[in-house]
Scaffold this motif. Structure first.
Motif, PDB file in Angstrom:
ATOM      1  N   GLU A   1      -1.208  -9.221  -3.959  1.00 52.63           N
ATOM      2  CA  GLU A   1      -1.151 -10.626  -3.542  1.00 52.63           C
ATOM      3  C   GLU A   1      -0.711 -11.541  -4.687  1.00 52.63           C
ATOM      4  O   GLU A   1       0.034 -12.496  -4.468  1.00 52.63           O
TER       5      GLU A   1
ATOM      6  N   GLU B   1      -5.178 -11.226   7.334  1.00 52.82           N
ATOM      7  CA  GLU B   1      -4.539  -9.971   6.962  1.00 52.82           C
ATOM      8  C   GLU B   1      -4.308  -9.049   8.161  1.00 52.82           C
ATOM      9  O   GLU B   1      -3.663  -8.015   8.010  1.00 52.82           O
TER      10      GLU B   1
ATOM     11  N   GLU C   1       2.005  -5.589   3.397  1.00 51.26           N
ATOM     12  CA  GLU C   1       0.979  -6.091   4.318  1.00 51.26           C
ATOM     13  C   GLU C   1       0.562  -5.046   5.350  1.00 51.26           C
ATOM     14  O   GLU C   1      -0.544  -5.112   5.872  1.00 51.26           O
TER      15      GLU C   1
ATOM     16  N   HIS D   1      -2.339  -3.537   3.878  1.00 52.97           N
ATOM     17  CA  HIS D   1      -3.475  -4.463   3.881  1.00 52.97           C
ATOM     18  C   HIS D   1      -4.096  -4.551   5.269  1.00 52.97           C
ATOM     19  O   HIS D   1      -5.304  -4.654   5.412  1.00 52.97           O
TER      20      HIS D   1
HETATM   21 FE   LIG Z   1      -2.104  -9.102   2.153  1.00 56.05          FE
END
Ligand SMILES: [Fe+2]
Ligand SMILES: [Fe+2]
Length: 304
Positions: free
Chosen positions: A105, A162, A193, A196
């Motif tokens: 991030e 997220e 992502e 994530h």
């Molecule tokens: Fe993220």
């Protein structure tokens, strides 16, 4: 977790190239259909140069928003998970993965502002000042009615954000009318992502399993608002840009109100949060007495 097994070989911060503007700066800054006010008749009637100015500002605000959000919201909560201070007990490797997410991030924040700087220079359109504070105050406002649960609210914010899938992440990389640096930037970000997303789906399952009944009730009350506030489009930057493009404050208000009307905003929120809501459903959040109705009343029409 499995999604992080190849982090050292795959993460953008480890192996991704620096993205730079190429020779296609004549292409679009951003897909038109993702800029709500660009479709307004008064904005459609503008000369091409001003429409281009508005899309450049939209791109900048999105990148600036991303840069601030990653640090102020995502890292804020994820670092607590990494340090074992989140209140959710996790095995060591999962805390290390949280640390890897913080690194990702931080890199996304840098990547975003780096692209703003370079596009500003190459395109010769300076970015209007960006102020993240009002968005953050609004997002954190949820915790004010629950002062004892501030940390929990911060964890929910990150879980929600997220696990969302916005049309932006899906559409921009595919759009051949958009300049390559922008498409690559969004694609790079989306690849990280995905990891994530898998992580926070698992994290939420752990969090939920460790809550007692009254905390579950609180979480089910907080979530509709957390989702809505996380996805509510910020209109300040659009206002500022419309002003520079020559619209009076009254005309600007009209364009914003008509382009970001409640119904289409909520429809967008429902689509973007479909995966998040499905996760909540799987974990049993909607089975808390009254939860389903609270989601429906908040405008989540797909919740039955
Ligand atoms: Fe993220
Ligand atoms: Fe990110």
């Amino acid at each position: 977790m499995r999604a992080f097994n190849s982090w050292y070989e795959d993460a953008g911060v480890r192996v991704g190239p620096r993205r730079k503007p190429g020779d296609d700066l004549g292409k679009k800054f951003f897909p038109d259909h993702l800029i709500p006010h660009l479709g307004h008749p008064l904005v459609q009637a503008l000369p091409d140069e001003l429409r281009r100015y508005l899309s450049a500002q939209y791109l900048y605000q999105w990148l600036n928003f991303t840069a601030e959000f990653e640090i102020a919201v995502v890292v804020r909560a994820t670092q607590q998970i990494a340090d074992g201070r989140s209140g959710v007990s996790l095995e060591r490797e999962l805390r290390r993965d949280a640390m890897r997410i913080c690194v990702d991030e931080q890199y996304h924040a840098l990547h975003s502002v780096d692209v703003v700087d370079q596009v500003e220079n190459s395109a010769g359109i300076p970015s209007l000042p960006y102020d993240f504070a009002p968005f953050l105050a609004h997002l954190d406002g949820i915790g004010e009615s629950y002062p004892g649960h501030r940390k929990l609210v911060q964890l929910l914010q990150v879980v929600v954000f997220e696990t969302l899938i916005t049309s932006l992440i899906e559409d921009v990389p595919k759009d051949t009318e958009v300049m390559t640096v922008v498409r690559d930037t969004v694609r790079d970000h989306a690849e990280d992502e995905r990891r994530h997303h898998a992580y926070f789906a698992l994290f939420f399952k752990e969090l939920w399993a460790q809550l007692d009944r009254s905390e579950r009730e609180t979480v089910s009350r907080l979530l509709p608002d957390v989702i809505i506030r996380s996805l509510q489009p910020a209109t300040r930057s659009a206002r500022a840009a419309l002003g520079v493009a020559g619209f009076s404050p009254a005309r600007t208000d009209q364009i914003i109100a008509e382009s970001f009307d409640r119904q289409s905003v909520m429809a967008g929120i429902t689509i973007a949060s479909a995966k998040t809501v499905a996760l909540l459903e799987r974990c049993g959040v909607l089975d808390v007495p009254g939860a389903r109705e609270r989601f429906q009343n908040a405008g989540f029409t797909t919740v039955r």
